[in-house]
Design a protein around this motif. Structure first.
Motif, PDB file in Angstrom:
ATOM      1  N   GLY A   4       0.824  -1.188  -0.173  1.00 35.63           N
ATOM      2  CA  GLY A   4       0.036  -0.084   0.022  1.00 35.63           C
ATOM      3  C   GLY A   4       0.750   1.564  -0.030  1.00 35.63           C
ATOM      4  N   ALA A   5       1.877   1.145   0.843  1.00 34.86           N
ATOM      5  CA  ALA A   5       2.667   2.387   0.770  1.00 34.86           C
ATOM      6  C   ALA A   5       3.416   2.665  -0.439  1.00 34.86           C
ATOM      7  N   LEU A   6       3.952   1.662  -0.901  1.00 32.88           N
ATOM      8  CA  LEU A   6       4.468   1.500  -2.411  1.00 32.88           C
ATOM      9  C   LEU A   6       3.646   2.240  -3.390  1.00 32.88           C
ATOM     10  N   MET A   7       2.354   1.613  -3.521  1.00 37.99           N
ATOM     11  CA  MET A   7       1.361   2.405  -4.354  1.00 37.99           C
ATOM     12  C   MET A   7       1.031   3.731  -3.894  1.00 37.99           C
ATOM     13  N   LEU A   8       1.279   4.161  -2.774  1.00 38.42           N
ATOM     14  CA  LEU A   8       1.129   5.582  -2.623  1.00 38.42           C
ATOM     15  C   LEU A   8       2.118   6.562  -2.594  1.00 38.42           C
ATOM     16  N   ALA A   9       3.505   5.941  -2.697  1.00 34.19           N
ATOM     17  CA  ALA A   9       4.648   6.888  -3.122  1.00 34.19           C
ATOM     18  C   ALA A   9       4.629   7.801  -4.113  1.00 34.19           C
ATOM     19  N   PRO A  10       4.230   7.136  -5.403  1.00 31.92           N
ATOM     20  CA  PRO A  10       4.236   8.112  -6.439  1.00 31.92           C
ATOM     21  C   PRO A  10       3.368   9.684  -6.188  1.00 31.92           C
ATOM     22  N   ALA A  11       2.058   9.471  -5.534  1.00 34.24           N
ATOM     23  CA  ALA A  11       1.303  10.360  -5.159  1.00 34.24           C
ATOM     24  C   ALA A  11       1.817  11.333  -4.169  1.00 34.24           C
ATOM     25  N   TYR A  12       2.660  10.634  -3.096  1.00 37.11           N
ATOM     26  CA  TYR A  12       3.242  11.408  -2.192  1.00 37.11           C
ATOM     27  C   TYR A  12       4.465  12.329  -2.632  1.00 37.11           C
ATOM     28  N   GLY A  13       5.301  11.828  -3.693  1.00 38.97           N
ATOM     29  CA  GLY A  13       6.072  12.882  -4.450  1.00 38.97           C
ATOM     30  C   GLY A  13       5.440  13.801  -5.107  1.00 38.97           C
ATOM     31  N   VAL A  14       4.439  13.529  -5.950  1.00 37.58           N
ATOM     32  CA  VAL A  14       3.621  14.851  -6.590  1.00 37.58           C
ATOM     33  C   VAL A  14       3.144  15.785  -5.403  1.00 37.58           C
ATOM     34  N   SER A  15       2.620  15.094  -4.322  1.00 38.65           N
ATOM     35  CA  SER A  15       2.301  16.281  -3.122  1.00 38.65           C
ATOM     36  C   SER A  15       3.345  16.991  -2.659  1.00 38.65           C
ATOM     37  N   LEU A  16       4.451  16.276  -2.630  1.00 37.05           N
ATOM     38  CA  LEU A  16       5.635  17.148  -2.027  1.00 37.05           C
ATOM     39  C   LEU A  16       6.026  18.171  -3.055  1.00 37.05           C
ATOM     40  N   ALA A  17       6.123  18.023  -4.012  1.00 36.25           N
ATOM     41  CA  ALA A  17       6.657  18.747  -5.273  1.00 36.25           C
ATOM     42  C   ALA A  17       5.485  20.212  -5.223  1.00 36.25           C
ATOM     43  N   VAL A  18       4.200  19.730  -5.221  1.00 31.88           N
ATOM     44  CA  VAL A  18       3.279  20.790  -5.520  1.00 31.88           C
ATOM     45  C   VAL A  18       2.848  21.409  -4.151  1.00 31.88           C
ATOM     46  N   GLN A  19       2.752  20.814  -3.049  1.00 30.20           N
ATOM     47  CA  GLN A  19       2.144  21.302  -1.875  1.00 30.20           C
ATOM     48  C   GLN A  19       3.084  21.712  -0.863  1.00 30.20           C
ATOM     49  N   GLY A  20       4.489  20.976  -1.022  1.00 29.26           N
ATOM     50  CA  GLY A  20       5.540  21.306  -0.188  1.00 29.26           C
ATOM     51  C   GLY A  20       5.339  20.423   1.174  1.00 29.26           C
ATOM     52  N   GLY A  21       6.301  20.218   1.928  1.00 27.90           N
ATOM     53  CA  GLY A  21       6.110  19.290   3.100  1.00 27.90           C
ATOM     54  C   GLY A  21       5.348  20.093   4.190  1.00 27.90           C
ATOM     55  N   PHE A  22       5.394  19.525   5.495  1.00 27.61           N
ATOM     56  CA  PHE A  22       4.653  19.920   6.537  1.00 27.61           C
ATOM     57  C   PHE A  22       5.801  20.047   7.786  1.00 27.61           C
ATOM     58  N   ASP A  23       5.108  20.853   8.923  1.00 27.08           N
ATOM     59  CA  ASP A  23       6.229  20.873  10.000  1.00 27.08           C
ATOM     60  C   ASP A  23       6.010  19.762  10.978  1.00 27.08           C
ATOM     61  N   ALA A  24       6.942  19.198  11.331  1.00 29.80           N
ATOM     62  CA  ALA A  24       7.132  18.251  12.394  1.00 29.80           C
ATOM     63  C   ALA A  24       6.909  18.574  13.717  1.00 29.80           C
ATOM     64  N   ARG A  25       5.781  19.006  14.333  1.00 34.89           N
ATOM     65  CA  ARG A  25       5.784  19.139  15.809  1.00 34.89           C
ATOM     66  C   ARG A  25       4.686  18.503  16.469  1.00 34.89           C
ATOM     67  N   PRO A  26       4.740  18.847  17.785  1.00 33.35           N
ATOM     68  CA  PRO A  26       3.718  17.899  18.354  1.00 33.35           C
ATOM     69  C   PRO A  26       2.265  17.876  17.807  1.00 33.35           C
ATOM     70  N   ALA A  27       1.981  18.907  17.183  1.00 34.91           N
ATOM     71  CA  ALA A  27       0.408  18.825  16.960  1.00 34.91           C
ATOM     72  C   ALA A  27       0.404  18.025  15.787  1.00 34.91           C
ATOM     73  N   THR A  28       1.450  17.802  14.981  1.00 32.81           N
ATOM     74  CA  THR A  28       1.441  16.844  13.854  1.00 32.81           C
ATOM     75  C   THR A  28       1.799  15.464  13.997  1.00 32.81           C
ATOM     76  N   VAL A  29       2.807  15.371  14.675  1.00 30.54           N
ATOM     77  CA  VAL A  29       3.495  14.021  14.844  1.00 30.54           C
ATOM     78  C   VAL A  29       2.514  12.965  15.778  1.00 30.54           C
ATOM     79  N   GLY A  30       2.020  13.869  16.867  1.00 30.39           N
ATOM     80  CA  GLY A  30       1.170  12.986  17.611  1.00 30.39           C
ATOM     81  C   GLY A  30       0.092  12.325  17.102  1.00 30.39           C
ATOM     82  N   PRO A  31      -0.976  12.966  16.236  1.00 37.52           N
ATOM     83  CA  PRO A  31      -1.663  12.264  15.432  1.00 37.52           C
ATOM     84  C   PRO A  31      -1.291  11.176  14.421  1.00 37.52           C
TER      85      PRO A  31
END
Length: 304
Positions: A205-232
């Motif tokens: 499942g993760a392998l099939m999701l990887a291409p979409a993840y790459g596109v999301s990173l390129a278009v939307q950028g990453g996210f901040d790793a802070r308690p409010a995101t890492v915890g969930p």
């Protein structure tokens, strides 16, 4: 009656009853834990893009399951190759598509609505079981109908007219995907271990999701790793993925998709109870009445 002949029958009945009880308990555990995942998805809606949240969920889940499953998975690598088609379809529906749709829904609808709409998926499980030769029985059918009535009243706010947001439509698609995944679990090859199945589907499942993840990173950028995101993300990766999927898969093998699906109707109740203290989504008297219908349907439908 010959006591010698009755003993094996009584023993078999006792074992069947124990298996049924364990299966219902495991289905309840998965349902309660998954209820929290809808709250977590809603909490991440404005900080982590849906595809990225799904991808990191499965990376965390793989890390959590690997220490327990790697030996069994390696021993059964020939079985994995033999059943790769089944495993790929199950991974696509239950891992890649379902959870990404849930995250997407969380961007434009409430956690309460997400739980309510997902409660429709057991209807699809039961219908599929009926058309493939299974028997639901009168009591289970009545329980299913009562629970459905509670869900419909809850979603429509008592008016029986649906005003669905875009997120609600994403959740309808998620319900279809999850129901199909649950039905596939019933056809899982018996010789394939539970942990092997779990780890393999997570990885695929993760392998099939990887291409979409790459596109999301390129278009939307990453996210901040802070308690409010890492915890969930840790919650959905460890509990909602590793623990809940193992419990649900085992429940399906013990009691079937239709009976486990009836327990799944508890989800709107659990989501409502969690979403108020964590997200401030209130539950009114009308919703409590609908929840009573859902719980009554669960009690009826989970008994033979």
């Amino acid at each position: 009656m010959d006591p010698v002949r009755s003993t094996p029958r009584a023993t078999a009945a006792k074992r069947a009853g124990q298996a049924s009880g364990i299966g219902l308990a495991l289905a309840a555990v998965a349902t309660v834990v998954w209820s929290g995942s809808f709250v977590a998805s809603r909490a991440l809606h404005d900080s982590v893009p849906p595809v990225q949240a799904a991808f990191w969920r499965w990376l965390i889940a793989i890390a959590a399951v690997t220490p327990f499953a790697i030996r069994e998975t390696w021993r059964q690598r020939a079985l994995i190759r033999a059943h790769l088609g089944h495993l790929t379809v199950a991974s696509l529906l239950g891992i890649t598509v379902y959870n990404t749709l849930v995250n997407q829904a969380g961007t434009s609808t409430s956690a309460g609505n997400m739980g309510m709409i997902m409660a429709a998926s057991p209807v699809l499980m039961a219908v599929h079981e009926r058309f493939t030769g299974g028997r639901l029985g009168a009591r289970r059918t009545i329980g299913l109908l009562v629970a459905v009535a509670g869900v419909l009243l809850l979603v429509s706010k008592g008016s029986l007219t649906l005003d669905l947001a875009p997120g609600d439509l994403w959740m309808v698609a998620a319900a279809l995907s999850f129901a199909s995944y649950s039905v596939l679990l019933r056809r899982r090859p018996d010789e394939l271990g539970s942990l092997t199945f779990l780890l393999t589907t997570f990885v695929l499942g993760a392998l099939m999701l990887a291409p979409a993840y790459g596109v999301s990173l390129a278009v939307q950028g990453g996210f901040d790793a802070r308690p409010a995101t890492v915890g969930p993300l840790l919650y959905v990766g460890v509990l909602s993925s590793a623990v809940a999927f193992f419990a649900w898969n085992k429940a399906i093998s013990l009691i079937g998709a239709a009976r486990a699906g009836v327990v799944y109707y508890l989800q709107p109740v659990c989501v409502a109870l969690l979403s108020y203290p964590l997200l401030g989504e209130a539950t009114g008297p009308a919703q409590l009445v609908c929840m009573a219908l859902i719980l009554g349907g669960v009690v009826l439908g989970s008994r033979r």
